[in-house]
Design an enzyme around this catalytic site. Structure first.
Site, PDB file in Angstrom:
ATOM      1  N   TRP A 151       0.775  -1.227   0.000  1.00 13.23           N
ATOM      2  CA  TRP A 151       0.000   0.000   0.000  1.00 13.23           C
ATOM      3  C   TRP A 151       0.806   1.276   0.000  1.00 13.23           C
ATOM      4  CZ3 TRP A 151       1.865   1.752   4.495  1.00 13.23           C
ATOM      5  CH2 TRP A 151       2.072   0.846   5.531  1.00 13.23           C
ATOM      6  N   ASN A 152       2.124   1.158   0.069  1.00 13.53           N
ATOM      7  CA  ASN A 152       2.874   2.414   0.209  1.00 13.53           C
ATOM      8  C   ASN A 152       3.112   3.122  -1.118  1.00 13.53           C
ATOM      9  OD1 ASN A 152       4.543   0.323  -0.524  1.00 13.53           O
ATOM     10  ND2 ASN A 152       6.288   1.070   0.644  1.00 13.53           N
ATOM     11  N   CYS A 283       9.964   0.439   2.056  1.00 16.39           N
ATOM     12  CA  CYS A 283      10.623  -0.825   2.388  1.00 16.39           C
ATOM     13  C   CYS A 283      12.126  -0.688   2.503  1.00 16.39           C
ATOM     14  CB  CYS A 283      10.288  -1.837   1.314  1.00 16.39           C
ATOM     15  SG  CYS A 283      10.613  -1.193  -0.329  1.00 16.39           S
TER      16      CYS A 283
HETATM   17  P1  NAD Z   1       1.464  -7.318   3.284  1.00 11.86           P
HETATM   18  O1  NAD Z   1       2.462  -8.393   3.207  1.00 11.86           O
HETATM   19  O2  NAD Z   1       0.543  -7.284   4.410  1.00 11.86           O
HETATM   20  O3  NAD Z   1       0.535  -7.324   1.981  1.00 11.86           O
HETATM   21  C1  NAD Z   1       1.083  -7.210   0.686  1.00 11.86           C
HETATM   22  C2  NAD Z   1       0.083  -7.733  -0.323  1.00 11.86           C
HETATM   23  O4  NAD Z   1      -0.023  -9.152  -0.196  1.00 11.86           O
HETATM   24  C3  NAD Z   1      -1.330  -7.193  -0.165  1.00 11.86           C
HETATM   25  O5  NAD Z   1      -1.872  -6.950  -1.446  1.00 11.86           O
HETATM   26  C4  NAD Z   1      -2.063  -8.330   0.526  1.00 11.86           C
HETATM   27  O6  NAD Z   1      -3.444  -8.355   0.274  1.00 11.86           O
HETATM   28  C5  NAD Z   1      -1.379  -9.523  -0.096  1.00 11.86           C
HETATM   29  N1  NAD Z   1      -1.433 -10.740   0.704  1.00 11.86           N
HETATM   30  C6  NAD Z   1      -1.523 -10.872   2.050  1.00 11.86           C
HETATM   31  N2  NAD Z   1      -1.532 -12.173   2.396  1.00 11.86           N
HETATM   32  C7  NAD Z   1      -1.456 -12.895   1.252  1.00 11.86           C
HETATM   33  C8  NAD Z   1      -1.410 -14.278   0.959  1.00 11.86           C
HETATM   34  N3  NAD Z   1      -1.441 -15.197   1.915  1.00 11.86           N
HETATM   35  N4  NAD Z   1      -1.315 -14.649  -0.338  1.00 11.86           N
HETATM   36  C9  NAD Z   1      -1.250 -13.732  -1.314  1.00 11.86           C
HETATM   37  N5  NAD Z   1      -1.300 -12.404  -1.105  1.00 11.86           N
HETATM   38  C10 NAD Z   1      -1.393 -11.972   0.170  1.00 11.86           C
HETATM   39  O7  NAD Z   1       2.309  -5.974   3.148  1.00 11.86           O
HETATM   40  P2  NAD Z   1       1.799  -4.467   3.271  1.00 11.86           P
HETATM   41  O8  NAD Z   1       1.472  -4.244   4.706  1.00 11.86           O
HETATM   42  O9  NAD Z   1       0.799  -4.177   2.223  1.00 11.86           O
HETATM   43  O10 NAD Z   1       3.112  -3.663   2.892  1.00 11.86           O
HETATM   44  C11 NAD Z   1       4.125  -3.412   3.797  1.00 11.86           C
HETATM   45  C12 NAD Z   1       5.252  -4.404   3.633  1.00 11.86           C
HETATM   46  O11 NAD Z   1       5.672  -4.451   2.291  1.00 11.86           O
HETATM   47  C13 NAD Z   1       6.482  -4.014   4.438  1.00 11.86           C
HETATM   48  O12 NAD Z   1       7.077  -5.142   4.984  1.00 11.86           O
HETATM   49  C14 NAD Z   1       7.378  -3.411   3.384  1.00 11.86           C
HETATM   50  O13 NAD Z   1       8.737  -3.412   3.706  1.00 11.86           O
HETATM   51  C15 NAD Z   1       7.060  -4.233   2.199  1.00 11.86           C
HETATM   52  N6  NAD Z   1       7.380  -3.510   0.967  1.00 11.86           N
HETATM   53  C16 NAD Z   1       8.420  -3.961   0.185  1.00 11.86           C
HETATM   54  C17 NAD Z   1       8.780  -3.285  -0.955  1.00 11.86           C
HETATM   55  C18 NAD Z   1       9.921  -3.743  -1.826  1.00 11.86           C
HETATM   56  O14 NAD Z   1       9.964  -3.361  -2.983  1.00 11.86           O
HETATM   57  N7  NAD Z   1      10.842  -4.552  -1.337  1.00 11.86           N
HETATM   58  C19 NAD Z   1       8.059  -2.143  -1.328  1.00 11.86           C
HETATM   59  C20 NAD Z   1       7.009  -1.723  -0.528  1.00 11.86           C
HETATM   60  C21 NAD Z   1       6.673  -2.427   0.614  1.00 11.86           C
END
Ligand code: NAD
Length: 487
Positions: A151-152, A283
């Site tokens: 979501w970021n 992230c």
């Molecule tokens: P999250 O892991 O809660 O959710 C990410 C996505 O995965 C959402 O669309 C969610 O609906 C989906 N999801 C959740 N459970 C799932 C499952 N079991 N199977 C398939 N899809 C599923 O993360 P968030 O809270 O949306 O984002 C924050 C996290 O993302 C932080 O840890 C951040 O560091 C990371 N992030 C990483 C990057 C990168 O490029 N490395 C960029 C942005 C955010």
């Protein structure tokens, strides 16, 4: 509701609704008010989207890369034309300050589409001279790819995944985060307007269960997830159980090392960028700031002075530098970590509170926060907080800074501030991180690979590397003589 889309999903070139799906309320994080009401995808919606993608992909893959690229470059232009409107939508969806979304969000998605739209025609297989016979390789698309967003950076995430996937001749089904479902729908509209054939970019909404249904669908050849490490483990297991390709862009607790000889203002500015942009919800943030003893006092004085001046408030005011966190759960989590930091014995040097802003009482704001005297074993120095909370740690020797930086399960990013370039390269070479900066932090243009090592993920987004991750090699051996068979 002014940000209500025409329908929840976008499939085969049109908006589609299925009110049978779970209700998804979208909140404006600055006020807590509901700004849109959507429905999560039902099984039927998931099937429709996958089937649309499957049906469209073959003809798209047979078009020349230049023709495909032209569509992406047109979409990039349309994104830029609608930049201000999309930035506003992104601010409503994420709460991020408009001064950021105007320059960072649709712009970054446009950059990716433009880059991949141009680069793909030059991304070819190899010719291998075998002394008479020869071989060549073809870079072929994978088929139907699934993108799952965090979501970021909602539209940036969609663009970074759709760009290389479509450029290489794949189709994509994209599931935005349930917290920020709106801007990917606009991207889908723009693709249609740019001439992308129907079915090649579909958006389905939903929570984790919809992500899991997409990731485990037998038609899907690849999953690219941006999310947390625990989600990454689940999605990678689903993909692995069916031998699907996977890219995992996950979380981090990245180090930023400031040496005594660093330019003070640049180092302080870099550390602030590494912790406070997007209200700390990035992230790759350098949340463990290691500062060498000789510069420590001056660094802290300027850091605290500049941090206290950060303007926090109405995200739509162009003067605002920091908006709220995404939602109540994240607000509780970040405030909880601030309490943990205090209880662990770190010194709260500034921030740490919840500001009271007139008209935004229902918002999820938290002050930019700096902890000093942070110990390596404290939870605030080990766990990803994903909020504007910086931990400052002290060090004296280069080798010590490297060892302590690497003492983490994560490996997304790292940064070094020093005027000694030999040292900068030497230290960066020893840091266990996928994306590094020397004398800057958090810049990720489309031309360079982005991604992590260790628990922070596998695969890379952006650059030619991403075209590799959205394609597979076919090797073709060509005989020019007779077959020498022993039979
Ligand atoms: P999250 O892991 O809660 O959710 C990410 C996505 O995965 C959402 O669309 C969610 O609906 C989906 N999801 C959740 N459970 C799932 C499952 N079991 N199977 C398939 N899809 C599923 O993360 P968030 O809270 O949306 O984002 C924050 C996290 O993302 C932080 O840890 C951040 O560091 C990371 N992030 C990483 C990057 C990168 O490029 N490395 C960029 C942005 C955010």
């Amino acid at each position: 509701m002014k940000t209500q889309p025409k329908a929840s999903h976008y499939i085969n070139g049109s908006y589609v609704e299925d009110e049978g799906g779970q209700t998804m309320d979208v909140f404006y994080p600055a006020t807590g008010e509901v700004i849109a009401r959507l429905h999560a995808a039902t099984d039927n919606i998931v099937e429709l989207a996958i089937e649309a993608a499957r049906a469209a992909q073959g003809a798209w893959a047979r078009m020349s890369p230049t023709e495909r690229g032209r569509v992406l470059r047109r979409a990039a232009d349309l994104l830029r034309e609608r930049n201000d409107e999309i930035a506003r939508l992104e601010t409503f969806d994420t709460g991020k300050a408009i001064q950021e979304t105007l320059v960072a969000d649709p712009a970054s998605a446009a950059d990716a589409l433009e880059f991949f739209g141009g680069a793909v025609a030059a991304y070819n297989g190899d010719y291998v001279d075998l002394g008479g016979p020869f071989a060549y390789t073809r870079r072929e698309p994978l088929g139907v790819c699934v993108g799952i967003g965090a979501w970021n950076y909602p539209i940036q995430g969609a663009g970074w995944k759709a760009g290389p996937a479509l450029a290489m001749g794949n189709a994509m089904v994209f599931k935005p985060s349930e917290n920020t479902p709106l801007s990917a729908l606009v991207l889908a509209e723009i693709f249609t307007q740019a001439g992308l054939p129907d079915g090649l970019f579909n958006v389905v909404q939903g929570f984790g269960d919809v992500g899991a249904a997409l990731a485990s669908h037998p038609v899907v050849a690849k999953v690219s997830l941006t999310g947390s490490v625990p989600t990454g483990r689940k999605v990678l297991s689903l993909a692995g159980s069916q031998m699907k390709h996977a890219t995992m862009e996950l979380g981090g607790k990245s180090p930023l090392i400031v040496f005594d000889d660093a330019d003070l203002e640049n180092a302080v500015g870099g550390a602030m960028l590494a912790n406070f942009y997007s209200t700390g919800q990035v992230c790759s943030n350098g949340t463990r700031v290691f500062v060498q003893d000789g510069i420590r006092e001056r660094f802290l004085a300027r850091l605290i002075e500049r941090t206290k001046k950060i303007r926090i408030g109405d995200p739509l005011d162009p003067e605002t530098q920091m908006g709220p966190l995404i939602n109540k759960a994240q607000h509780d989590k970040v405030c909880g970590y601030i309490e943990i930091g205090k209880a662990e014995g770190a010194t709260l040097a500034c921030g740490g509170g919840v500001p009271h802003l007139q008209g935004f009482e229902g918002g999820f704001f938290v002050e930019p926060t700096v902890f000093t005297e942070v110990g390596d074993d404290m939870r605030i120095a080990r766990e990803e907080i994903f909020g504007p909370v910086m931990s400052v740690l002290s060090f004296s020797e280069e080798a010590e800074a490297i060892a302590r930086s690497n003492d983490t399960e994560f490996g997304l990013s790292a940064g070094v501030f020093t005027r000694d370039l030999a040292r900068a390269h030497r230290v960066i070479a020893d840091l266990q991180a996928g994306t590094c900066w020397i004398n800057h932090y958090n810049l990720s243009p489309a031309e360079i690979p982005f991604g992590g090592v260790k628990q922070s993920g596998i695969g890379r987004e952006n650059s030619l590397a991403a075209l590799g991750h959205y394609s597979q090699i076919k090797t073709v051996y060509v005989e020019t003589g007779d077959v020498d068979s022993p039979y």
